[in-house]
Design an enzyme around this catalytic site. Structure first.
Site, PDB file in Angstrom:
ATOM      1  N   LEU A 144       5.671 -11.129   5.520  1.00  0.00           N
ATOM      2  CA  LEU A 144       5.555 -10.214   6.148  1.00  0.00           C
ATOM      3  C   LEU A 144       4.702  -8.759   6.392  1.00  0.00           C
ATOM      4  CD1 LEU A 144       7.376  -9.928   8.995  1.00  0.00           C
ATOM      5  CD2 LEU A 144       8.665  -8.620   8.086  1.00  0.00           C
ATOM      6  N   ASP A 145       3.571  -8.713   7.499  1.00  0.00           N
ATOM      7  CA  ASP A 145       2.790  -8.288   8.015  1.00  0.00           C
ATOM      8  C   ASP A 145       2.666  -6.744   7.527  1.00  0.00           C
ATOM      9  OD1 ASP A 145       0.811 -10.361   8.000  1.00  0.00           O
ATOM     10  OD2 ASP A 145       0.814 -10.035   9.916  1.00  0.00           O
ATOM     11  N   ILE A 146       1.895  -5.801   6.904  1.00  0.00           N
ATOM     12  CA  ILE A 146       2.014  -4.877   6.653  1.00  0.00           C
ATOM     13  C   ILE A 146       2.488  -4.173   8.095  1.00  0.00           C
ATOM     14  CG2 ILE A 146      -0.240  -4.167   7.123  1.00  0.00           C
ATOM     15  CD1 ILE A 146       0.359  -1.771   4.286  1.00  0.00           C
ATOM     16  N   SER A 148       3.859  -5.008  10.029  1.00  0.00           N
ATOM     17  CA  SER A 148       5.328  -5.828  11.199  1.00  0.00           C
ATOM     18  C   SER A 148       6.150  -4.976  10.760  1.00  0.00           C
ATOM     19  CB  SER A 148       5.216  -7.709  10.275  1.00  0.00           C
ATOM     20  OG  SER A 148       4.110  -7.794  12.324  1.00  0.00           O
TER      21      SER A 148
END
Length: 311
Positions: A144-146, A148
């Site tokens: 899960l992206d930084i 997000s």
């Protein structure tokens, strides 16, 4: 499925692990560790560990590393292996902004640092006791992206990891995505994940995902301005990195927010999809993985996957 932590069981007789419904039926020989993973007995890494410990038999004989088997071969695993597996935990985190999923990078902490007793959700009714040993081999099953937020799964269980991120996984992941409509497509996003990256400075504190500029054409009631043909392209018709994307479920949750359901996970996929049709993502939260919901889990807190829960 998690069970309470307990002392390891003493060695027990071997038992035969029943293959799940729909298991591969090819008669071609395949490596034992791969076959065990296909039958959802364990991960390949776990299979290698069990084989090395003498916990696996094929047709009644202790298996050797690298041996190949066919579907007609009888695979048995020692109860010591299943006892070890029963002690493995799966943890759900509501990841905040600014935390990375895996290893620390550019000064940003990994989400696993949040897994401490003081951050456990007080409404977690799973009957487990936290112990530091649960952090060993606890890895993210997907990223899960930084920039997000939302549901991140960390697990010690190779079966869970394979179910969520295995090469043949079709696990649904659901996201709520707040957008602004610029009306200007960014074709560079098709071939570069960096085309949507705001470039967080090392050590900076994330306040929001992407600034909504004053000159953005539409930041409210985006649904009315966004062409239906572009919504159809989000559902099916886009390509990233030279590959056509699988069909996605995309619908309006409210006039400023889209709901995405994906069965694949290319790097920064939703942001790149949106930029290809003239949208800019200004908020992204994952709310479901398979059948497991984020629910009321507070940001920055975690809970155990309960024994009755499955993905």
């Amino acid at each position: 499925m998690n069970t309470p932590i307990k002392p390891p069981n003493p060695p027990q007789p071997f038992r035969r692990a029943a293959p799940p419904a729909g298991a591969a039926s090819s008669s071609e020989p395949t490596r034992l560790n791969k076959r065990m993973a296909e039958l959802n007995m364990c991960s390949r890494r776990e299979a290698d560990e069990w084989i090395a410990k003498g916990w696996v038999k094929v047709n009644g004989a202790i298996a050797e590393m690298g041996v190949k088997v066919t579907p007609s071969d009888r695979i048995q695993i020692d109860k010591a292996a299943t006892g070890q597996q029963a002690n493995q935990v799966t943890i759900l985190i509501n990841k905040p902004l600014g935390f990375v999923s895996g290893q620390a990078e550019d000064g940003h902490e990994p989400a696993i640092t949040l897994v401490q007793p003081q951050n456990r959700w007080r409404d977690d009714n799973a009957r487990f006791f936290f112990h530091g040993s649960q952090l060993k081999s606890l890895v993210p099953a997907g990223r899960l992206d930084i920039d997000s937020t939302g549901l991140l799964v960390l697990t010690q269980d190779g079966r869970v990891a394979r179910q969520l991120i295995g090469e043949d996984s079709v696990m649904e992941k659901e996201y709520l995505v707040r957008v602004a409509y610029t009306g200007v497509a960014n074709p560079a996003a098709a071939n570069s994940a960096a085309a949507t990256y705001a470039g967080l400075q090392s050590g900076s504190k994330v306040q929001q995902l992407v600034r909504i500029d004053d000159d953005d054409p539409v930041t409210s009631d985006v649904q009315s301005a966004f062409p239906p043909a572009m919504l159809a392209r989000l559902r099916h018709g886009l390509s990233l990195d030279g590959q056509a994307l699988k069909p996605a479920q995309v619908s309006w949750q409210n006039p400023e927010q889209l709901r995405f359901v994906l069965t694949e996970g290319k790097k920064r996929q939703i942001r790149r999809m949106c930029e290809l049709v003239g949208l800019k993502v200004v908020g992204l939260k994952r709310v479901r993985v398979g059948k497991v919901m984020l629910g009321n889990l507070p940001v920055g807190q975690w809970r155990y996957l309960a024994p009755h829960e499955t993905f």
